[in-house]
Motif scaffolding. Sequence first.
Motif, PDB file in Angstrom:
ATOM      1  N   ALA A 489       8.029   9.840   4.782  1.00 41.79           N
ATOM      2  CA  ALA A 489       7.771  10.054   3.434  1.00 41.79           C
ATOM      3  C   ALA A 489       8.652   9.072   2.751  1.00 41.79           C
ATOM      4  CB  ALA A 489       8.089  11.409   3.059  1.00 41.79           C
ATOM      5  N   ASP A 490       9.968   8.669   3.050  1.00 34.13           N
ATOM      6  CA  ASP A 490      10.758   7.856   2.454  1.00 34.13           C
ATOM      7  C   ASP A 490      10.186   6.479   2.159  1.00 34.13           C
ATOM      8  OD1 ASP A 490      11.189   6.768   4.716  1.00 34.13           O
ATOM      9  OD2 ASP A 490      13.293   7.346   5.059  1.00 34.13           O
ATOM     10  N   ARG A 491       9.097   6.087   2.898  1.00 34.87           N
ATOM     11  CA  ARG A 491       8.524   4.877   2.854  1.00 34.87           C
ATOM     12  C   ARG A 491       7.368   4.712   1.651  1.00 34.87           C
ATOM     13  NH1 ARG A 491       6.431   2.056   8.406  1.00 34.87           N
ATOM     14  NH2 ARG A 491       5.970   0.404   6.660  1.00 34.87           N
ATOM     15  N   VAL A 517       0.596  10.221   5.578  1.00 30.43           N
ATOM     16  CA  VAL A 517       0.051   8.940   5.614  1.00 30.43           C
ATOM     17  C   VAL A 517       0.381   8.551   7.332  1.00 30.43           C
ATOM     18  CG1 VAL A 517       0.734   6.526   4.935  1.00 30.43           C
ATOM     19  CG2 VAL A 517       0.863   8.442   3.167  1.00 30.43           C
ATOM     20  N   PHE A 518      -0.523   7.720   7.729  1.00 32.68           N
ATOM     21  CA  PHE A 518      -0.495   7.303   9.095  1.00 32.68           C
ATOM     22  C   PHE A 518      -0.887   5.941   9.039  1.00 32.68           C
ATOM     23  CE2 PHE A 518      -2.173  11.692   8.808  1.00 32.68           C
ATOM     24  CZ  PHE A 518      -1.611  12.531   9.812  1.00 32.68           C
ATOM     25  N   TYR A 527      -3.058   1.485   6.690  1.00 30.84           N
ATOM     26  CA  TYR A 527      -2.443   2.703   6.668  1.00 30.84           C
ATOM     27  C   TYR A 527      -3.536   3.750   5.850  1.00 30.84           C
ATOM     28  CZ  TYR A 527       1.933   0.424   7.416  1.00 30.84           C
ATOM     29  OH  TYR A 527       3.086  -0.046   7.888  1.00 30.84           O
ATOM     30  N   ARG A 528      -3.551   5.019   6.684  1.00 35.17           N
ATOM     31  CA  ARG A 528      -4.528   6.119   5.945  1.00 35.17           C
ATOM     32  C   ARG A 528      -3.646   6.991   5.473  1.00 35.17           C
ATOM     33  NH1 ARG A 528      -8.884   9.737   8.953  1.00 35.17           N
ATOM     34  NH2 ARG A 528     -10.106  10.425   7.263  1.00 35.17           N
ATOM     35  N   THR A 557      -0.461  -0.726   2.242  1.00 38.90           N
ATOM     36  CA  THR A 557       0.663  -0.229   2.367  1.00 38.90           C
ATOM     37  C   THR A 557       0.578   1.218   2.560  1.00 38.90           C
ATOM     38  OG1 THR A 557       1.005  -0.126  -0.013  1.00 38.90           O
ATOM     39  CG2 THR A 557       1.596  -2.142   0.993  1.00 38.90           C
ATOM     40  N   PRO A 558       1.733   1.802   2.794  1.00 35.20           N
ATOM     41  CA  PRO A 558       1.823   3.440   2.776  1.00 35.20           C
ATOM     42  C   PRO A 558       1.681   4.012   1.417  1.00 35.20           C
ATOM     43  CG  PRO A 558       3.453   2.537   4.325  1.00 35.20           C
ATOM     44  CD  PRO A 558       2.954   1.364   3.539  1.00 35.20           C
ATOM     45  N   GLY A 559       2.608   3.339   0.308  1.00 37.15           N
ATOM     46  CA  GLY A 559       2.576   3.680  -0.975  1.00 37.15           C
ATOM     47  C   GLY A 559       0.990   3.600  -1.613  1.00 37.15           C
TER      48      GLY A 559
END
Length: 667
Positions: A489-491, A517-518, A527-528, A557-559
């Motif tokens: 989660a920190d990403r 997030v994967f 990322y999904r 991106t994850p965000g």
Amino acid sequence: MSAEHPTTPREPATADADPGSGSDARPNAGTDADAGSDARPDAGTGTDAGARPGPDAGSRAVRRLRPGVAVTPLREGLHLRGRRGSVTLEGSKALPTLWRVVEEPLRDGGFEEFLGGLEPGSALRRAVDTLVGQLDAHDLLMADPTPPTPHPTTARTTATGPVGDWLGVTAEDWLGVTAERPDTARAALLGTRAEVVSGAPDGPLARAAGRALAAGGLPVAYTVDPDLPGDRVLLYARGPGPVRGVAVGRRAGRGYATALGSPAQIRSEAEALEARLDRPGPPGAPATQATPAVFATAEVPAVPAAFFALLAGAAAHRLLCGAAGLPDPADEGEDDRLLPGLPAVLLANARPPRADYRNWLGPDLVDADRRGLLPAAATLGEALRRLAALTDDRCGLLPEPLPGDLRQLPVPLAHCVLRRAGHPDGVLVGGAPRLDLARLELFCRAAELLLGGDGFSVGANPGHARGRALRAVAGGLPEPAGGLRAVPADRWSGHPQVRHWWTTLTDRLGVPAHLKVFRVAPGEDVYRAVVRPTGHGEASSAASRVLPLLGDAVEATPGDAAAFAALAAVARVSAPDPTSGFASGSGGAVAPLAAAGVRTAAWEDSGWTGRWLAELAGREEALQDALRRLTGADTAPDAPTAGNTGEPGALLRAFGFTVLRTPRETR
């Protein structure tokens, strides 16, 4: 009759109007120019400057003021305006006096003689040259041969009344008002005759059309076609070239006039337009044999007699302009809603009075000018203009996404009525970071459903359609052995957009939910993110596919993925009717369109939608490349071709939209 694209009595083709009236024509049609007191005396054109050659190369051309040009003296200048342009000259108290000296020669054709009487090089001569040069630069002058070429109008005068006076070079000559080269246009009309074809030649529409064409200088013949409905009239111009025509008709309190076309083209368009006007309400499904004619039994209010004259005059005006080689009246109104390159029909309402032009394509594309295709939209504004043309409430064929009475906080929402043959009417709802984005994404999803649903992807341009298609395919990819490992989660939790939409969902709306997030594949920046109600968060990704889903997104991106998934969840929860169909946005696929030509401030960060969209646009191409590698999808659009626009795919392509058939297609 008031009109956004008016067909007003100033237009010569109006049946009962004075063909020369034009003194009030479009005072703001041109641009203002400033001829200040420090202007150089030689800034204008010389003695022969601006004199456009007449049609006869062997005759000397004289310059004269276009009919209908109005002049307003100012304290230290002049303001001149006409149908084709306007100019403001300022800088000297002598300008009104100078105008009084040159006005009469400019209006009566004696300007060249007047100019010859001025001493070359004198201050007065330089001032006159400067003034006339500005008039010519703003299209307020026309050139005619001198002596005037006699026109063979005598034989026509007895048949059509005002033809001789109307075709002569008079102070109220409408060709002088509108045509760049009036004599060329006049010669074209002299070789043309008009035909009015109708099932009821004594009907008000046929009579008004005949009067308008006669007032326009054409001999008129009337032909009876018993197969035509009583309120449909076909106007033809027969001359040296192919026969061209305009169809005009009335349906209850509404009327239309098609663009200029071949006989087969305008007949087809008249039938299609009447069918659409008989089916008011939201578009979305083609008419069927079971569709009743709405106006067949409904009580229709009385239509004013002036409505027939104005409607017929507008159609005759289009025909006259086409025969004379003049621009179509639809192109003169500077209406940003009209799309260059596509034909426009005039749509009129009797009560309340209204008439304006709308881009429209009939189902049969007979003429070459109907088979042109618009290029793909480069900006969001272009895409929205095309959306508006396709969803017009009077002639549109696709459903229009609107905010309606939906709440626009905490997320902008739009909805549309979806009508499909064999399906009950439904309501489709969608949300996005901005309302304009929500409307475009919802329109594309509605178009996909009308085309058949899964297996089709629609976008405003190829990049937009590919982005939508690839994200849909990636969302259905099978997981690798061992499942997908969640991204810490920190990403992504520090992304400003994630914080905003997640806080809105869980705190403001009070929805207990879980966001994960994967990474879709090792080594690829894809990322999904998925949002599900609390209680399903610990289930494996594969098992959770059958569990309730609030939001889903695939991004670079994850965000970004987390932000769009949370936004989709907020939109779904905010929809007022849980039974309504929900169309989640396509995420960053629309970002390149939204960011094109838009500048962002240096102090904006990702928390501002504009900056976020710009960042997404910069990552979109690489994301699509990665998605193609992962999915193996071939999303190259077929070469667009003009087809039968009664089919939604062909209509979308004609207006510049891209239609893809994705690997998920099942039929």
